[in-house]
Design an enzyme around this catalytic site. Structure first.
Site, PDB file in Angstrom:
ATOM      1  N   SER A   1       0.852  -1.184   0.000  1.00 43.79           N
ATOM      2  CA  SER A   1       0.000   0.000   0.000  1.00 43.79           C
ATOM      3  C   SER A   1       0.899   1.249   0.000  1.00 43.79           C
ATOM      4  O   SER A   1       1.745   1.380  -0.879  1.00 43.79           O
ATOM      5  CB  SER A   1      -0.957  -0.059   1.192  1.00 43.79           C
ATOM      6  OG  SER A   1      -2.058   0.803   1.009  1.00 43.79           O
TER       7      SER A   1
ATOM      8  N   HIS B   1      -7.564  -5.940  -0.011  1.00 42.34           N
ATOM      9  CA  HIS B   1      -6.413  -5.054   0.096  1.00 42.34           C
ATOM     10  C   HIS B   1      -5.324  -5.643   0.994  1.00 42.34           C
ATOM     11  O   HIS B   1      -4.132  -5.451   0.744  1.00 42.34           O
ATOM     12  CB  HIS B   1      -6.863  -3.695   0.634  1.00 42.34           C
ATOM     13  CG  HIS B   1      -5.841  -2.614   0.495  1.00 42.34           C
ATOM     14  ND1 HIS B   1      -5.492  -2.073  -0.720  1.00 42.34           N
ATOM     15  CD2 HIS B   1      -5.074  -1.989   1.428  1.00 42.34           C
ATOM     16  CE1 HIS B   1      -4.560  -1.138  -0.538  1.00 42.34           C
ATOM     17  NE2 HIS B   1      -4.287  -1.078   0.758  1.00 42.34           N
TER      18      HIS B   1
END
Length: 248
Positions: A89, A223
């Site tokens: 991320s 994610h």
């Protein structure tokens, strides 16, 4: 070792060091169990950003340029052997920018960059208006799932989490990619199959940021796919960094 790095399982004889850059709100402990899932030829070192866990008293970096400059100034001793960067991320952006900031004489040590669940640098954008402010950030983090989402659900831990998230989302919101020479090392972009924040199509744009080999991989999960299916990710890292000899 520098205050910026944690090696939970030292492996002095390892031939390669995997340096891991955490997500927004994350810390070095996110990578604590990785060494046990990787071969002994790989040593795992995690970055500890200031303003969290055992560095809670250190002021968070005011912007991405400062964070990258400080990391690049400290990372040299870790490049005494081949290294790979893994950034998840926000950490994908940090890893990329540190790679670009390495002194020329150290760049050959970097043999691979893994950009996980992160859009390519030129496609990074500030958070949408509905995710502004403390409540908005909490909603966003919760929507991504994973340990971070569970952490902010605990009222007694929320203030600590918010302190870190405010600093990291400021880095994200104020980051602007400056075009320049592409990386020379191979790049692997990894996306969670159900991640709406960074899809496989988003990750494919990393191909334009290296002159080396590029590969796009999609793994099961959202994610934070690396929490739900760590073995699949460890297999990918091992196969990429320590490929089996070709059969004769």
């Amino acid at each position: 070792m520098s205050a910026w790095f944690r090696t939970f399982v030292p492996r002095p004889s390892a031939t390669l060091r995997l340096i891991c850059f955490p997500h927004a709100g994350g810390a070095a402990s996110a990578f604590r169990g990785w060494a046990e899932l990787l071969p002994s030829s790989i040593e795992v070192t995690a970055v500890q950003y200031p303003g969290r866990q055992d560095r809670i008293m250190a002021d968070p970096s005011p912007d991405m340029d400062t964070l990258v400059r400080d990391l690049a100034a400290e990372i040299g001793p870790l490049l005494d052997r081949q290294v790979a960067f893994f950034g998840h991320s926000m950490g994908g952006t940090v890893a990329y920018e540190v790679a670009r900031a390495l002194p020329r004489e150290l760049r050959p040590a970097l043999v691979h960059l893994f950009a996980s669940a992160r859009k390519a640098p030129g496609d990074c954008r500030p958070l949408a208006p509905e995710y502004r402010g403390d409540e908005g950030m909490l909603r966003y983090v919760t929507s991504l799932g994973g340990a971070a989402g569970r952490l902010v659900a605990h009222e007694e831990l929320r203030d600590i989490a918010l302190f870190t998230l405010r600093a990291d989302f400021h880095l994200i919101d104020t980051y602007s990619h400056r075009p320049g020479a592409p990386l020379l090392c191979p790049v692997t972009a990894i996306a969670g199959a159900y991640d709406t924040a960074c899809t496989a199509a988003d990750s494919a744009a990393w191909a334009g940021y290296t002159t080396g080999r590029f590969e796009l991989r999609e793994l099961p999960g959202g994610h934070f796919y690396l929490e739900s299916a760590p073995e699949r990710l460890m297999d990918l890292l091992t196969d990429t960094l320590m490929p089996a000899p070709a059969a004769r």
